[in-house]
Design a protein around this motif. Structure first.
Motif, PDB file in Angstrom:
ATOM      1  N   ARG A  33       0.778  -1.123  -0.266  1.00 24.44           N
ATOM      2  CA  ARG A  33       0.042   0.165  -0.075  1.00 24.44           C
ATOM      3  C   ARG A  33       0.727   1.194   0.073  1.00 24.44           C
ATOM      4  N   ARG A  34       2.142   1.208   0.510  1.00 26.02           N
ATOM      5  CA  ARG A  34       2.814   2.342   0.707  1.00 26.02           C
ATOM      6  C   ARG A  34       3.940   2.712  -0.302  1.00 26.02           C
ATOM      7  N   MET A  35       3.611   1.778  -1.568  1.00 21.84           N
ATOM      8  CA  MET A  35       4.672   1.784  -2.659  1.00 21.84           C
ATOM      9  C   MET A  35       3.948   2.886  -3.302  1.00 21.84           C
ATOM     10  N   GLY A  36       4.603   3.779  -4.041  1.00 24.32           N
ATOM     11  CA  GLY A  36       4.361   4.962  -4.757  1.00 24.32           C
ATOM     12  C   GLY A  36       4.379   4.876  -6.190  1.00 24.32           C
ATOM     13  N   SER A  37       5.095   4.207  -6.714  1.00 22.30           N
ATOM     14  CA  SER A  37       5.432   3.947  -8.113  1.00 22.30           C
ATOM     15  C   SER A  37       4.319   3.790  -8.962  1.00 22.30           C
ATOM     16  N   PRO A  38       3.839   4.388  -9.882  1.00 18.65           N
ATOM     17  CA  PRO A  38       2.753   4.104 -10.856  1.00 18.65           C
ATOM     18  C   PRO A  38       2.776   2.551 -11.440  1.00 18.65           C
ATOM     19  N   ALA A  39       4.038   1.974 -11.564  1.00 25.73           N
ATOM     20  CA  ALA A  39       4.095   0.676 -12.068  1.00 25.73           C
ATOM     21  C   ALA A  39       3.769  -0.269 -11.336  1.00 25.73           C
ATOM     22  N   VAL A  40       3.774   0.031  -9.820  1.00 19.04           N
ATOM     23  CA  VAL A  40       3.123  -1.042  -8.710  1.00 19.04           C
ATOM     24  C   VAL A  40       1.732  -1.763  -9.186  1.00 19.04           C
ATOM     25  N   PRO A  41       0.783  -0.877  -9.412  1.00 18.11           N
ATOM     26  CA  PRO A  41      -0.532  -1.603  -9.856  1.00 18.11           C
ATOM     27  C   PRO A  41      -0.442  -2.340 -11.075  1.00 18.11           C
ATOM     28  N   VAL A  42       0.319  -2.013 -11.988  1.00 19.17           N
ATOM     29  CA  VAL A  42       0.526  -2.961 -13.227  1.00 19.17           C
ATOM     30  C   VAL A  42       1.060  -4.037 -12.863  1.00 19.17           C
ATOM     31  N   VAL A  43       2.212  -4.100 -12.219  1.00 20.84           N
ATOM     32  CA  VAL A  43       3.177  -5.322 -11.915  1.00 20.84           C
ATOM     33  C   VAL A  43       2.166  -6.310 -10.981  1.00 20.84           C
ATOM     34  N   LEU A  44       1.135  -5.743  -9.834  1.00 20.42           N
ATOM     35  CA  LEU A  44       0.443  -6.456  -9.463  1.00 20.42           C
ATOM     36  C   LEU A  44      -0.650  -7.455 -10.205  1.00 20.42           C
ATOM     37  N   LEU A  45      -1.205  -6.695 -11.077  1.00 14.57           N
ATOM     38  CA  LEU A  45      -2.185  -6.915 -12.034  1.00 14.57           C
ATOM     39  C   LEU A  45      -1.464  -8.060 -12.878  1.00 14.57           C
ATOM     40  N   VAL A  46      -0.392  -7.985 -13.253  1.00 12.26           N
ATOM     41  CA  VAL A  46       0.177  -8.968 -14.216  1.00 12.26           C
ATOM     42  C   VAL A  46       0.384 -10.149 -13.400  1.00 12.26           C
ATOM     43  N   MET A  47       0.904  -9.942 -12.201  1.00 13.35           N
ATOM     44  CA  MET A  47       1.115 -11.168 -11.262  1.00 13.35           C
ATOM     45  C   MET A  47      -0.095 -11.963 -10.972  1.00 13.35           C
ATOM     46  N   LEU A  48      -0.984 -11.323 -10.598  1.00 15.99           N
ATOM     47  CA  LEU A  48      -2.040 -12.104 -10.317  1.00 15.99           C
ATOM     48  C   LEU A  48      -2.775 -12.789 -11.749  1.00 15.99           C
ATOM     49  N   ALA A  49      -2.789 -12.040 -12.664  1.00 20.04           N
ATOM     50  CA  ALA A  49      -3.207 -12.722 -14.215  1.00 20.04           C
ATOM     51  C   ALA A  49      -2.262 -14.017 -14.363  1.00 20.04           C
ATOM     52  N   LEU A  50      -0.933 -13.763 -14.092  1.00 21.02           N
ATOM     53  CA  LEU A  50      -0.422 -15.262 -14.172  1.00 21.02           C
ATOM     54  C   LEU A  50      -0.495 -16.264 -13.353  1.00 21.02           C
ATOM     55  N   ILE A  51      -0.835 -15.896 -12.122  1.00 22.78           N
ATOM     56  CA  ILE A  51      -1.190 -16.979 -11.011  1.00 22.78           C
ATOM     57  C   ILE A  51      -2.916 -17.635 -11.608  1.00 22.78           C
TER      58      ILE A  51
END
Length: 679
Positions: free
Chosen positions: A338-356
Motif C-alpha cells: 500500500r505504501r509503494m508510490g510508483s505508478p508501475a506497482v498496480p501494473v505489476v500486481l495486475l500482471v502477477m495475479l493474471a499469471l497466477i
C-alpha cells in the motif's frame, strides 16, 4: 463527514471475521456466523462511498487513482494465498481436486468466483468443504461493486449535480430494488440469490446510505447510543438466530446489514461502544481481517482433506496458523504494497495475479496435472490423524464390517490408481452416480403438478399396486432400486434433494420441499395408494415424523419407514484413494464411517414398531449380513458420502428382489421388519 481513521470500524471488522471463522470451524457454536460477510459488505459500502464522495467534493477523484488503491489493497495478499494454495496442493491433492483448485484460482483472479460457484451450485454439487477457495465469492462481489459504484457516483455527483439529499434518494431506490429482488429470488432460487451481485448490492449500497446520513445529519448523544446499541443487538441476534437453512439472504439479511449500518452511524459518538470496539486487541484483529479471511478457509480445507473428522484442538491449531500467516502477511505484504508510490506497482500486481490465474486455468484444462505423484498426502495425513476413540462393548457388537477378501483386495489394488487420477474410470463413476441421483425420481418441485414427478397414480394399469415413495436424494436411490426390483408395481415419487419427509420442517407448502412433503400428504387424500414408503438421510430427530404417520394412516392401508443409508465423513472414492497398506482396510474405512447411523438404525426400527408401521432395514439389505461392499470389481457402489452409483442401486435392487419387502408388508396384517435373512 471526513475520511479520518476510525478504530471502531476495525473493531467491527474483527467481529465480522471472528464470526465467519467460528462458523466455518465450529458451525454449531455460531450458526449464523456467516453473516460476518454481510457485515463486511456494509462496511465496504460505507468506506468506499465516503471516500469517493469526499474526493469528488474536493475535486481530487480520479478513476486511475481509485483503482490503483484498490489493486494495491487487494491483489498482493490474494496473490500470495492463491500461489501458496497451488503450491501446497501440488503435493497433497489428487488430480480432480487439483483441477478444481485450478479452476477456482482462475475464477478468483478474474473476480468471477460467485458466477462460477453459481454455475456449480446444486444439491449434488461438491460439498462446500471440498472447495478450497469457496470464500472468495464475496471478494468477487465486492470487486464487481467497485466496477459499478464509482461510475454511478461520478455520474450522480458531477453530471447530474446531485447533492447529498438527492444522492441519498437514489441510493435508497437502488437498495430497495436490489433488496426486493433478493427476497423474491431467495424464495424461488436460493442458490442464485446467494451468489448474484444484484441480490447483494443493496448491502453495499446500504453502507453508502449510512455514510450519507452521517454527512447530512449530526448523530450524537442519545440517538448515537440508541443506534449503536440497537445495531449491536441486531448483529448478536443475526449470529445466534439465523442458520444456513433459514433462506438467506432474503429479508433475513436485513438483520446483520441494518445492525452494521446502525453501528457505523452511531458508534463514533457512543462513548461506551466506541471504546469497546476500539480496544487494541479488536483493532489488531480487524487490521488483519482481510488477510485472515483469505488464509483461514484454504487452511481448513487442506486440514479436512488430510484428516478425517479433525479434533477441535487440531482445528484451533490450524486457525492459529492461519492467523499467524495473516499477521505476517499484513506486515510484510499488505502494508508495504500500500505504501509503494510508483505508478508501475498496480501494473505489476495486475500482471502477477493474471499469471497466477493462468497457472490455475492451465491445471484445470490439463486434468489437474495428473502426472504428479501425490506422495505427501498419505504420509502427512497419517502424521496428523488422531487415534480413533475407544469403543464400548455395545458399539463393538453393532459395528459393521468393511473387511476385504483376497479377491476384493486385488481388485482394490487395481482400482486405487484410477481413483487417484482424474481418469476415464473416475469420470464414468461420476456419470453413473449422476444417472441415479438425477434420474426421473429426483424430481423438481416445479414438476409436481397433479401428482408426483414422473409416474402418477393415473399411469397405473387397472389392478396394479401403487406405492408412494417420499423423501430426499436417498429416497431417489431407493426409488431407482425399487423400480428395478418390482417392474409390475407403479412407484410414485415425491422426492427432491434435502427433502426429509417430515412436514413440521416445511411450514410453507409453497417452498420446494414443502411441495414435495405436503404434496405427498395431500396426494393420498385424493388418490388410492397401497403403500407409502418414507425414506431419507434421517436426522437424529426422526421422531418428528409421528404426526405425518398418523395422517398417512387415515388414507393408506400400509406404511413403512426405510432406514438410513451407509454414510461417511468423506467421499467414498476419496476414502479408497487414501488407503495404503499395511493398515487394515476395515480400520481405514471405519475412521470415515458415520457410526451414528448404526445406532440410528436400531432406534428407528423400534420407533417404527411403536408407531404400528413396518420397517425396512436398508443397511442390512445392502450389506447382506456380511462385509458392506463399497466397490464391486472396478465399479464403486457408493460415490460420494452416501449416494449410490448405478452399480450400487443395482446391488440394492437385487437385495430387494430377494427380500421382497413390498409383498411382505402388503400381505402382513401386522407391522413387519424387513432385513437380510441368511439364505
Amino acid at each position: 463527514m471526513t475520511t479520518t481513521y476510525r478504530a471502531d470500524i476495525d473493531g467491527l471488522r474483527a467481529i465480522a471475521i471472528l464470526a465467519v471463522v467460528v462458523f466455518h470451524a465450529f458451525p454449531q457454536l455460531l450458526p449464523g456466523g456467516f453473516v460476518g460477510v454481510d457485515i463486511f459488505f456494509v462496511i465496504s459500502g460505507f468506506l468506499i462511498t465516503g471516500l469517493i464522495v469526499s474526493d469528488l467534493d474536493a475535486g481530487r477523484f480520479s478513476f486511475r487513482h481509485f483503482y490503483a488503491r484498490r489493486i494495491k489493497r487487494i491483489f498482493p495478499i490474494l496473490s500470495v494465498v492463491l500461489a501458496s494454495s497451488f503450491l501446497f496442493g501440488w503435493f497433497v491433492l489428487y488430480s480432480d481436486a487439483y483441477a478444481t483448485l485450478g479452476k477456482h484460482m482462475a475464477a478468483a483472479a478474474g473476480f468471477i468466483s460467485n458466477f462460477v460457484y453459481l454455475g456449480e451450485s446444486g444439491y449434488f454439487d461438491v460439498d462446500a468443504s471440498a472447495k478450497p477457495l469457496l470464500h472468495l465469492w464475496s471478494l468477487a462481489i465486492e470487486e464487481q461493486f467497485y466496477f459499478v459504484w464509482p461510475v454511478l457516483l461520478v455520474y450522480a455527483r458531477q453530471v447530474r449535480k446531485m447533492d447529498d439529499g438527492a444522492l441519498l434518494k437514489l441510493l435508497l431506490v437502488i437498495s430497495l430494488a436490489s433488496l426486493v429482488y433478493g427476497i423474491h429470488l431467495t424464495r424461488s432460487d436460493p442458490s442464485t440469490a446467494y451468489y448474484l451481485p444484484t441480490t447483494r448490492f443493496w448491502e453495499l449500497s446500504l453502507g453508502g446510505i449510512a455514510v450519507l446520513l452521517t454527512r447530512k445529519y449530526r448523530i450524537t448523544g442519545r440517538l448515537a447510543d440508541l443506534l449503536a446499541w440497537t445495531g449491536l443487538v441486531l448483529l448478536v441476534c443475526a449470529c445466534l438466530l439465523i442458520d444456513k437453512d433459514a433462506g438467506f439472504p432474503g429479508y433475513l439479511a436485513l438483520l446483520p446489514c441494518l445492525g452494521t449500518a446502525a453501528l457505523l452511524m452511531g458508534a463514533a459518538e457512543s462513548a461506551a461502544l466506541r471504546t469497546a470496539l476500539s480496544h487494541k486487541a479488536l483493532v489488531f484483529v480487524g487490521l488483519t481481517s482481510y488477510s485472515f479471511y483469505l488464509w483461514h478457509w484454504p487452511a481448513l480445507f487442506f486440514l479436512n482433506e488430510l484428516v478425517v473428522d479433525p479434533a477441535p484442538a487440531l482445528i484451533l491449531a490450524t486457525l492459529g496458523l492461519s492467523f499467524a500467516l495473516a499477521v505476517i502477511g499484513y506486515h510484510l505484504v499488505e502494508t508495504p504494497a500500500r505504501r509503494m508510490g510508483s505508478p508501475a506497482v498496480p501494473v505489476v500486481l495486475l500482471v502477477m495475479l493474471a499469471l497466477i490465474g493462468y497457472l490455475g486455468f492451465n491445471a484445470y484444462k490439463r486434468n489437474g496435472l495428473d502426472f504428479r505423484e501425490v506422495n505427501g498426502r498419505i504420509a502427512l495425513g497419517k502424521l496428523l490423524q488422531q487415534k480413533p476413540a475407544s469403543t464400548t462393548a455395545q458399539e463393538q457388537e453393532m459395528r459393521l464390517s468393511f473387511a476385504l477378501g483376497q479377491e476384493e483386495a486385488a481388485q482394490l489394488a487395481l482400482l486405487i490408481p484410477k481413483l487417484r487420477k482424474d481418469s476415464a474410470e473416475l469420470q464414468q463413476i461420476r456419470e453413473d452416480s449422476n444417472a441415479v441421483n438425477n434420474q426421473e425420481a429426483f424430481c423438481s418441485g416445479g414438476r409436481l403438478a397433479g401428482g408426483g414427478c414422473g409416474k402418477t397414480v393415473a399411469d397405473a394399469p387397472s389392478g396394479k399396486r401403487v406405492v408412494l415413495v417420499v423423501g430426499d436424494s436417498h429416497a431417489a436411490n431407493v426409488h431407482q432400486a425399487l423400480t428395478m426390483a418390482y417392474p409390475d408395481i407403479t412407484f410414485v415419487p415425491f422426492i427432491d434433494g434435502g427433502c426429509i419427509p417430515i412436514s413440521k420442517r416445511y411450514q410453507k407448502p409453497d417452498t420446494l420441499c414443502g411441495k414435495v412433503v405436503h404434496g405427498a400428504m395431500a396426494h393420498v387424500r385424493t388418490h388410492p395408494v397401497d403403500l407409502v414408503m418414507l425414506t431419507s438421510r434421517w436426522p437424529g430427530s426422526f421422531e418428528e415424523i409421528a404426526p405425518d404417520i398418523t395422517h398417512y394412516k387415515q388414507y393408506v392401508p400400509k406404511i413403512a419407514m426405510v432406514g438410513p443409508s451407509l454414510t461417511f465423513k468423506k467421499d467414498v472414492y476419496r476414502i479408497l484413494s487414501d488407503y495404503a497398506p499395511p493398515t487394515a482396510f476395515d480400520d481405514h474405512v471405519q475412521q470415515s464411517f458415520q457410526q451414528r447411523n448404526v445406532s440410528l438404525n436400531a432406534a428407528m426400527r423400534a420407533f417404527a414398531l411403536e408407531q404400528g408401521i413396518s420397517y425396512v432395514d436398508k443397511i442390512s439389505l445392502f450389506c447382506r449380513g456380511a462385509a458392506c461392499p463399497l466397490f464391486q470389481g472396478q465399479k464403486l457402489m457408493i460415490y460420494d458420502r452416501g449416494h449410490l452409483t448405478a452399480s450400487g442401486a443395482a446391488h440394492l435392487a437385487r437385495s430387494l428382489a430377494m427380500a421382497d419387502p413390498v409383498s411382505a408388508i402388503l400381505r402382513s396384517e401386522q407391522p413387519v421388519v424387513i432385513d437380510w435373512k441368511p439364505r
